[in-house]
Design a protein around this motif. Structure first.
Motif, mmCIF file in Angstrom:
data_model
loop_
_atom_site.group_PDB
_atom_site.id
_atom_site.type_symbol
_atom_site.label_atom_id
_atom_site.label_comp_id
_atom_site.label_asym_id
_atom_site.label_seq_id
_atom_site.Cartn_x
_atom_site.Cartn_y
_atom_site.Cartn_z
ATOM 1 N N ALA A 159 0.832 -1.209 0.000
ATOM 2 C CA ALA A 159 0.000 0.000 0.000
ATOM 3 C C ALA A 159 0.865 1.258 0.000
ATOM 4 C CB ALA A 159 -0.930 -0.011 1.208
ATOM 5 N N VAL A 160 1.928 1.255 0.795
ATOM 6 C CA VAL A 160 2.830 2.402 0.848
ATOM 7 C C VAL A 160 3.516 2.597 -0.500
ATOM 8 C CG1 VAL A 160 5.011 3.238 1.819
ATOM 9 C CG2 VAL A 160 3.212 2.384 3.332
ATOM 10 N N ALA A 161 3.964 1.495 -1.104
ATOM 11 C CA ALA A 161 4.622 1.592 -2.414
ATOM 12 C C ALA A 161 3.674 2.173 -3.457
ATOM 13 C CB ALA A 161 5.123 0.220 -2.846
ATOM 14 N N ASP A 162 2.420 1.734 -3.471
ATOM 15 C CA ASP A 162 1.449 2.256 -4.432
ATOM 16 C C ASP A 162 1.213 3.753 -4.222
ATOM 17 O OD1 ASP A 162 1.154 -0.207 -5.610
ATOM 18 O OD2 ASP A 162 -0.674 -0.732 -4.499
ATOM 19 N N ALA A 163 1.115 4.162 -2.953
ATOM 20 C CA ALA A 163 0.878 5.576 -2.652
ATOM 21 C C ALA A 163 2.073 6.434 -3.066
ATOM 22 C CB ALA A 163 0.592 5.746 -1.163
ATOM 23 N N LEU A 164 3.266 5.908 -2.871
ATOM 24 C CA LEU A 164 4.468 6.641 -3.265
ATOM 25 C C LEU A 164 4.586 6.750 -4.782
ATOM 26 C CD1 LEU A 164 7.067 5.263 -0.685
ATOM 27 C CD2 LEU A 164 6.176 7.599 -0.820
ATOM 28 N N ARG A 165 4.207 5.721 -5.498
ATOM 29 C CA ARG A 165 4.238 5.778 -6.967
ATOM 30 C C ARG A 165 3.327 6.894 -7.484
ATOM 31 N NH1 ARG A 165 6.599 0.812 -8.545
ATOM 32 N NH2 ARG A 165 5.873 -0.930 -7.252
ATOM 33 N N ALA A 166 2.158 7.009 -6.854
ATOM 34 C CA ALA A 166 1.201 8.024 -7.285
ATOM 35 C C ALA A 166 1.704 9.429 -6.976
ATOM 36 C CB ALA A 166 -0.144 7.786 -6.600
ATOM 37 N N ALA A 167 2.405 9.572 -5.855
ATOM 38 C CA ALA A 167 2.861 10.903 -5.425
ATOM 39 C C ALA A 167 4.205 11.302 -6.013
ATOM 40 C CB ALA A 167 2.937 10.941 -3.902
ATOM 41 N N ILE A 168 5.055 10.305 -6.311
ATOM 42 C CA ILE A 168 6.410 10.592 -6.793
ATOM 43 C C ILE A 168 6.665 9.774 -8.066
ATOM 44 C CG2 ILE A 168 8.853 10.699 -6.159
ATOM 45 C CD1 ILE A 168 7.997 10.420 -3.230
ATOM 46 N N PRO A 169 6.259 10.260 -9.207
ATOM 47 C CA PRO A 169 6.475 9.519 -10.464
ATOM 48 C C PRO A 169 7.956 9.195 -10.661
ATOM 49 C CG PRO A 169 4.982 11.356 -10.812
ATOM 50 C CD PRO A 169 5.540 11.526 -9.426
ATOM 51 N N GLY A 170 8.234 7.978 -11.097
ATOM 52 C CA GLY A 170 9.606 7.563 -11.367
ATOM 53 C C GLY A 170 10.248 6.791 -10.234
ATOM 54 N N ILE A 171 9.583 6.700 -9.075
ATOM 55 C CA ILE A 171 10.163 5.949 -7.965
ATOM 56 C C ILE A 171 9.981 4.453 -8.208
ATOM 57 C CG2 ILE A 171 8.058 5.914 -6.536
ATOM 58 C CD1 ILE A 171 9.898 6.344 -4.088
ATOM 59 N N THR A 172 10.995 3.685 -7.851
ATOM 60 C CA THR A 172 10.937 2.224 -7.956
ATOM 61 C C THR A 172 11.370 1.639 -6.613
ATOM 62 O OG1 THR A 172 13.204 2.151 -8.826
ATOM 63 C CG2 THR A 172 11.390 2.179 -10.436
ATOM 64 N N PHE A 173 11.195 0.323 -6.465
ATOM 65 C CA PHE A 173 11.375 -0.264 -5.141
ATOM 66 C C PHE A 173 12.191 -1.556 -5.150
ATOM 67 C CE2 PHE A 173 7.499 2.227 -5.121
ATOM 68 C CZ PHE A 173 7.698 3.026 -4.002
ATOM 69 N N GLY A 174 12.713 -1.845 -3.958
ATOM 70 C CA GLY A 174 13.413 -3.094 -3.729
ATOM 71 C C GLY A 174 13.048 -3.628 -2.350
ATOM 72 N N PHE A 175 13.192 -4.924 -2.168
ATOM 73 C CA PHE A 175 12.920 -5.572 -0.893
ATOM 74 C C PHE A 175 14.210 -6.188 -0.359
ATOM 75 C CE2 PHE A 175 8.138 -6.676 -1.516
ATOM 76 C CZ PHE A 175 7.771 -5.511 -0.853
ATOM 77 N N GLU A 176 14.404 -6.086 0.920
ATOM 78 C CA GLU A 176 15.571 -6.686 1.556
ATOM 79 C C GLU A 176 15.123 -7.637 2.663
ATOM 80 O OE1 GLU A 176 18.818 -4.642 4.255
ATOM 81 O OE2 GLU A 176 19.150 -4.178 2.135
ATOM 82 N N THR A 177 15.726 -8.804 2.703
ATOM 83 C CA THR A 177 15.464 -9.755 3.772
ATOM 84 C C THR A 177 16.738 -9.911 4.597
ATOM 85 O OG1 THR A 177 16.218 -11.761 2.629
ATOM 86 C CG2 THR A 177 13.983 -11.002 2.148
ATOM 87 N N GLY A 178 16.692 -10.802 5.569
ATOM 88 C CA GLY A 178 17.883 -11.024 6.376
ATOM 89 C C GLY A 178 19.043 -11.580 5.582
ATOM 90 N N VAL A 179 18.757 -12.219 4.444
ATOM 91 C CA VAL A 179 19.828 -12.858 3.678
ATOM 92 C C VAL A 179 19.826 -12.539 2.193
ATOM 93 C CG1 VAL A 179 20.036 -14.784 5.288
ATOM 94 C CG2 VAL A 179 18.401 -14.933 3.412
ATOM 95 N N GLY A 180 18.830 -11.814 1.688
ATOM 96 C CA GLY A 180 18.771 -11.595 0.250
ATOM 97 C C GLY A 180 18.191 -10.249 -0.127
#
Length: 334
Positions: A159-180
């Motif tokens: 939900a946060v990622a979707d809201a940020l895309r709408a507010a800040i065009p051009g933003i992309t995302f990544g996920f981080e886990t404990g090992v990857g």
């Protein structure tokens, strides 16, 4: 932020509360930090010979004389404990060894993920547990095995990622886990070049990576500080937002679960060791260190630190190029 790590209503994250600590991390830390003013440290002087670490010069800093010997030392890595070339200097290694001799835990608290801790391979005297990913997890230094993890609620992250895309065009995302790590196909993240990284939509990454401890936002044209300001208005208190400078041609924001920061996870480590906030000193350089330095009994910012850290009442010490952390620790433990 509080020091409690609460399970989200419909999430998958684990829940953890630190009794008596998480309730007032910010207020306690501010009271303690305000007892010290930010006074610049004089130049260290002649460099210490590589074969004469015991000859290091005392920091001419009157405030250090008023600080009781700490029971635990916490420090950020990049821009703080590590030299500009990313290495551990002889003086800083000596400081960690001295703390170990005196039975003072030397805890690393970094924004780095577990897979980037190789630089500490020779720092055998450090505390065996490291706080990584801005407090998203605690791992064993020797093995990288997670001891504690504080995942994001998947639905909230999407939900946060979707809201940020709408507010800040051009933003992309990544996920981080404990090992990857994994990111979207058009993300500019430099981690794309690392072996074993995943690429896909956030839904695909969530399914392939497992429990996510940090959401990263990237923008090719907006610097990190500006990106943080824009994102803050969108995110509110849904996730914990911070940033650090990156040496890449893009801006980056870092988001952990609500209430999860270096400060909250350091509070947990200290609680397990029976050490109070007032007995802790902490070092940092960037906004993602601010909560930790505020929570600790005494917070130190290196001279090369971010401008926002210079107005928080933290005591300033020499830069990471001048081994400010190591010299200050040796003074405090003398």
């Amino acid at each position: 932020a509080t020091g409690a790590h609460q399970r989200q209503p419909n999430g998958t994250g684990i829940g953890l509360t630190v009794p008596g600590i998480g309730l007032a991390i910010a207020s306690v830390g501010l009271t303690l930090a305000q007892r010290f003013s930010s006074v610049p440290v004089e130049a260290v002087g002649d460099p210490v010979p590589a074969d004469g670490l015991t000859q290091w010069r005392r920091l001419p800093h009157s405030e250090l004389q008023a600080v009781t010997r700490p029971r635990l030392i916490a420090t950020d890595l990049d821009g703080t404990f590590l030299r500009p070339d990313g290495t551990v200097s002889a003086i800083n290694a000596e400081a960690a060894a001295r703390a170990n001799e005196l039975g003072v835990p030397f805890v690393i608290a970094t924004g780095r993920p577990t897979r980037w801790l190789g630089v500490l391979a020779e720092l055998a005297t450090a505390h065996p547990q490291v706080i990584v990913s801005n407090g998203g997890a605690v791992v064993e230094l020797a093995t990288g095995r997670p001891v504690h993890q504080f995942p994001l609620d998947s639905a909230t992250a999407f939900a946060v990622a979707d809201a940020l895309r709408a507010a800040i065009p051009g933003i992309t995302f990544g996920f981080e886990t404990g090992v990857g790590f994994g990111c979207e196909p058009d993300s500019p993240s430099r981690q794309r070049s690392e072996p074993g990284h995943h690429t896909g939509t956030l839904t695909e990454l969530s399914e392939s990576l497992g429990a996510v401890i940090k959401l990263l936002g990237f923008h090719p044209e907006i610097p990190s500080e500006q990106l943080t300001t824009l994102a803050a208005a969108v995110i509110g208190d849904q996730l914990n937002l911070t940033h650090a400078s990156v040496s890449q041609p893009y801006g980056m924001i870092e988001l952990t679960a609500p209430g999860v920061s270096k400060a909250s996870t350091l509070a947990l480590v200290c609680a397990e060791l029976g050490i109070a906030a007032a007995e802790v000193v902490a070092f940092g350089d960037m906004p993602n260190d601010a909560e930790m330095l505020t929570w600790a009994g005494q917070g130190f910012v290196v001279a090369n630190g971010h401008h926002s850290m210079k107005v928080c009442g933290f005591t300033e010490v020499p830069s990471n190029a001048e081994d400010g952390v190591g010299l200050t620790i040796l003074e405090l433990l003398s």
